[in-house]
Design an enzyme around this catalytic site. Structure first.
Site, PDB file in Angstrom:
ATOM      1  N   GLU A 176       0.917  -1.173   0.075  1.00 21.44           N
ATOM      2  CA  GLU A 176       0.031   0.055   0.068  1.00 21.44           C
ATOM      3  C   GLU A 176       0.785   1.249   0.012  1.00 21.44           C
ATOM      4  O   GLU A 176       0.744   2.112   0.860  1.00 21.44           O
ATOM      5  CB  GLU A 176      -0.970  -0.189   1.138  1.00 21.44           C
ATOM      6  N   GLU A 390      -5.537  -8.548  -0.836  1.00 22.94           N
ATOM      7  CA  GLU A 390      -6.153  -8.144   0.292  1.00 22.94           C
ATOM      8  C   GLU A 390      -7.637  -7.987   0.067  1.00 22.94           C
ATOM      9  O   GLU A 390      -8.109  -7.157  -0.546  1.00 22.94           O
ATOM     10  CB  GLU A 390      -5.653  -7.068   1.170  1.00 22.94           C
TER      11      GLU A 390
HETATM   12  C1  BG6 Z   1      -4.397  -3.013   4.830  1.00 32.40           C
HETATM   13  C2  BG6 Z   1      -3.088  -3.342   5.371  1.00 32.40           C
HETATM   14  O1  BG6 Z   1      -4.141  -1.789   4.928  1.00 32.40           O
HETATM   15  O2  BG6 Z   1      -5.727  -3.367   5.569  1.00 32.40           O
HETATM   16  C3  BG6 Z   1      -3.024  -4.783   6.221  1.00 32.40           C
HETATM   17  O3  BG6 Z   1      -2.250  -3.785   4.125  1.00 32.40           O
HETATM   18  C4  BG6 Z   1      -4.126  -4.669   7.181  1.00 32.40           C
HETATM   19  O4  BG6 Z   1      -1.775  -4.770   6.791  1.00 32.40           O
HETATM   20  C5  BG6 Z   1      -5.489  -4.556   6.483  1.00 32.40           C
HETATM   21  O5  BG6 Z   1      -4.301  -5.552   8.260  1.00 32.40           O
HETATM   22  C6  BG6 Z   1      -6.795  -4.502   7.324  1.00 32.40           C
HETATM   23  O6  BG6 Z   1      -6.396  -3.490   8.252  1.00 32.40           O
HETATM   24  P1  BG6 Z   1      -6.892  -3.771   9.863  1.00 32.40           P
HETATM   25  O7  BG6 Z   1      -6.478  -2.612  10.380  1.00 32.40           O
HETATM   26  O8  BG6 Z   1      -8.415  -4.243   9.978  1.00 32.40           O
HETATM   27  O9  BG6 Z   1      -5.974  -5.173   9.817  1.00 32.40           O
END
Ligand code: BG6
Length: 492
Positions: A176, A390
């Site tokens: 990101e 993701e």
């Molecule tokens: C993304 C990141 O922004 O979101 C991850 O690359 C992160 O590292 C994911 O875990 C989800 O966010 P969160 O805060 O729910 O873990």
């Protein structure tokens, strides 16, 4: 469903949220190791000294993949994974970051992980830098603000590209990377020690404006300078990877900051164009097209940002464009020129909330159609193969007495997003892979909580790192297994 027959189904993790093994095998502190536990209401604070008597540091034990990797990989294989996204903890390979020689124990650990994956024909997708770097580089050099960090990163790349030749094919240079265009991410994303606010404040709902007020203009300038250094490092890494192994495929990873205009006012259309360029396209344009976009000049001027770009940098960017595009996608938000203070939450800034969408337990808006829409936008713009690396739902799960976990809400979220990807493929998008975030429960980045679970495998550990660390299959484990087995056809 229309997934290509070699579609790369899998799951994703990041070392600082999953691995644990804090300071084992010669590893020293990373920047992420200095964040304490937060919550949806309280920011994750940074502490300069580690004070375990007073605070809980989630990255230190996380899900303990460090000691469970064989068992975890066997479970991934059982689900039929073709791809496993993970990151290498830089401070495990170069504990200080500026060391002359790498740490053999760290190299050995990841080699063992890759060998284990190979045993099951699971292809690793390796993020070289996922929201962490050796703490020493932050403290001594001010992280990515310092141009010297480019060389330290390339030494790290040289080592891993050579050591893992034949074991890895896909690499991502920075997680990101566009996170740095958002206020207050200087330390989190680039280890800039001198920024005025090192809190990871995305969990704070009510105090966003107060927090932003504490962030100084100078910090934003530092972030854009650091970002330039990351662009140079990324471009050089792409070139280096191709010289070491022609089969290497190196991608960018862009945080899916996906927003809509809140109204059809022409002013809102102009605003959305500007926001989308600055937060979503700016970094991708540079990494994919190999040059600063034309709109960046006006942005820099209006925001009083001036950064140092050296002679030769333009050439470096041109020569190091990425081979594929990857992105995260969780939710969407809106922007408007009207007064509206209903903030939408998310892993990144999402503006204001959309009245047509439901939210998750953590206030993130759920929008599968947005995934289809943005995949189309991105493919039209870049014409590169895309991976969604993701996506998932962070939710509290209940471990029943018989060790079952009934997470139909997660199945529902995933089903809708996988359907949206299938639609995008039918629209003509060259989507080649999908790695569900936190396939095995891990620590949440924004809050540090373990109870915000994303996995299809439950890890018995709480927010304070207490538990047996035993793994249990959730209902989504069996469901995702069938999805992969049928190559998405079960969704019909
Ligand atoms: C993304 C990141 O922004 O979101 C991850 O690359 C992160 O590292 C994911 O875990 C989800 O966010 P969160 O805060 O729910 O873990």
């Amino acid at each position: 469903m229309n997934f290509p027959k070699d579609f790369l189904w899998g799951g994703a993790t990041a070392a600082n949220q999953f691995e644990g093994g804090y300071n084992e095998g010669g590893k020293l502190d990373s920047t992420a190791d200095h964040y304490i536990l937060g919550s949806r209401k309280a920011p994750r604070l940074f502490t300069e000294k580690i004070d375990k008597a007073k605070y809980s540091y989630p990255s230190h034990s996380a899900s303990d993949f460090y000691h469970h990797y064989k068992e975890d990989i066997a479970l991934m294989a059982e689900m039929g994974f073709k791809l496993f996204r993970m990151s290498i903890n830089w401070s495990r390979i170069y504990p200080h970051g500026d060391d002359k020689v790498p740490n053999p124990c760290g190299i050995e650990f990841y080699r063992n992980v890759f060998i284990e994956l190979k045993k099951y024909n699971i292809e690793p997708l390796v993020t070289i830098s996922h929201n962490e770097m050796p703490f020493h580089l932050a403290k001594t050099y001010d992280g990515w603000l310092n141009r010297k960090t480019i060389q330290f990163y390339l030494n790290f790349c040289q080592t891993i590209f050579s050591e893992y030749k034949g074991l890895v094919k896909y690499w991502l240079t920075f997680n990101e990377i566009n996170c740095l265009t958002q206020k207050g991410t200087g330390y989190f994303s680039a280890g800039i020690y001198s920024v005025s606010n090192k809190d990871l404040g995305s969990g704070v709902i009510e105090n966003i404006s107060e927090r932003n007020a504490r962030i100084q203009h100078d910090d934003l300038v530092k972030q854009y300078q650091a970002l330039h250094h990351q662009f140079i490092a990324s471009a050089k890494a792409v070139k280096l990877a191709h010289t070491i192994d022609q089969n290497y495929q190196v991608g960018c990873m862009i945080g899916g900051i996906c927003q809509y205009p809140y109204t059809c006012r022409p002013e809102d259309m102009l605003l959305i164009q500007k926001e989308r360029r600055n937060s979503l396209y700016y970094c991708a344009d540079i990494q994919v097209k190999g040059k600063y976009p034309s709109y960046s000049k006006r942005f820099f001027k209006e925001n009083n940002i001036s950064i140092q770009i050296l002679e030769g940098d333009e050439e470096i960017l041109k020569e190091g464009t990425v081979d594929f595009f990857s992105m995260s996608y969780y939710s969407t938000g809106c922007v408007t020129t009207e007064k509206n203070e209903n903030l939408a939450l998310g892993n990144l800034a999402f503006g204001i909330s959309n009245p047509h969408l439901k939210t998750s337990q953590w206030g993130w808006q759920i929008d599968p159609n947005g995934l289809r829409y943005f995949l189309n936008e991105i493919y039209d713009r870049y014409q590169l193969p895309i991976m969604v690396v993701e996506n998932g739902l962070g939710q509290v799960d209940v471990l029943e007495a018989d060790h079952t976990i009934h997470d139909d809400y997660r199945i529902d979220y995933m089903r809708q997003h996988i359907k949206a990807m299938s639609e995008a493929i039918q629209d003509g998008v060259d989507l080649i892979g999908y790695t569900a975030w936190g396939c095995i429960d891990l620590v949440a980045a924004s809050t540090g909580e373990m109870k915000k679970r994303y996995g299809m495998i439950y890890v018995d550990v709480d927010d304070y790192g207490k538990g047996s660390f035993k793994r249990y299959k959730k209902d989504s484990f069996y469901w995702y297994t069938s999805v992969i087995k049928s190559n998405g056809n079960i969704l019909e």
